[in-house]
Enzyme design. Sequence first.
Site: not given
Length: 376
Positions: A149, A349, A316
């Site tokens: 991320s 995610h 995601d």
Amino acid sequence: MPLIAQPQFMDFAEPLPLRSGGRLGNYTLAYETYGQLNASRSNAVLVCHALNASHHVAGVYAGQPRSEGWWDNMIGPGKPVDTDRFFVIGVNNLGSCFGSTGPMHTNPATGKAWGADFPVLTVEDWVDAQARLLDALGIEHLAAVMGGSLGGMQALSWTLQYPERMRHAVVIASAPNLTAENIAFNEVARRAIVTDPDFHGGHFYEHGVVPARGLRIARMIGHITYLSDDVMNQKFGRQLREGLDLRYSTQDIEFQIESYLRHQADKFSSYFDANTYLLITRALDYFDPARAHGGNLSQALAGARAKFLIISFTTDWRFSPARSAEIVKALLDNHRDVTYAKINAPHGHDAFLLDDPRYHHLVAAYFARIAEEVAA
């Protein structure tokens, strides 16, 4: 026997130049290390954290059995990033609220907490601070920089800011910049915080209060984006919290998903700093290495020299596989060495934090190859 983690702190007197044009002096970085640095100092791996994580990447604290690091399933003895082979470093970024200098600390110019006066930071500023820490630790070259991320953005930035100091970049569930939708999610979360009456323009410390209502809403918004629709339906569906009958209330918790979000929000607001949330989400917004190149990512990544492992997850939608594919294309345009995997996983995610045998086997195999390079 579990890996025992020990927080460490390093003070820096020399001011850090910031991309905003400002400078931050007399700051402290919190960090942890795992494993042993080899004689040639060539087996160091830097792990960069995402929004609400910290330097506590792996292991547990002595006497605190439920204090596992946020990536403990990935990093440790015999794990994909094997601390029997690598010296792993986790750093808490400036502006955070877990030990490094941030808005809740004292501004030497005023003698009061920095609050909203803490300088706005960028991903590039964090990378510069991390590089200074490595200098102080006597580590000139990294075997790899790794992150998921926002951590993946830092790993990508390392390849551009310090291309000569690293062999590999492992960029997981990340993107070369935020889409308009992602910036919008961040803005709604920030508005929830700054419009909380307890925010006091970011100087709530002086009033002895916390803008908990705003933080709760910000966390709810964020948490929704971390999960896939499939996982939310599988875990909660339309289950009611109590029994089978509707209560016909607009205020009470009716559905299990509501209860879950409120629980996560309450927990988050009890430990996370509101100004930190504003700073980190803004750093996310600003990250865009292609901006200085007319939006051309291939040109932006031309200076990268590392080998890359890029990983995305099919469900995601916050940082979709298409965004990872943009990075892969830009690297291939520059004839870089790239390994790319798009993993079919249902978790959204958050998949980069969870146990998935295919994902972990891939990372383990990649780091085994790095270990062979380091040993050669």
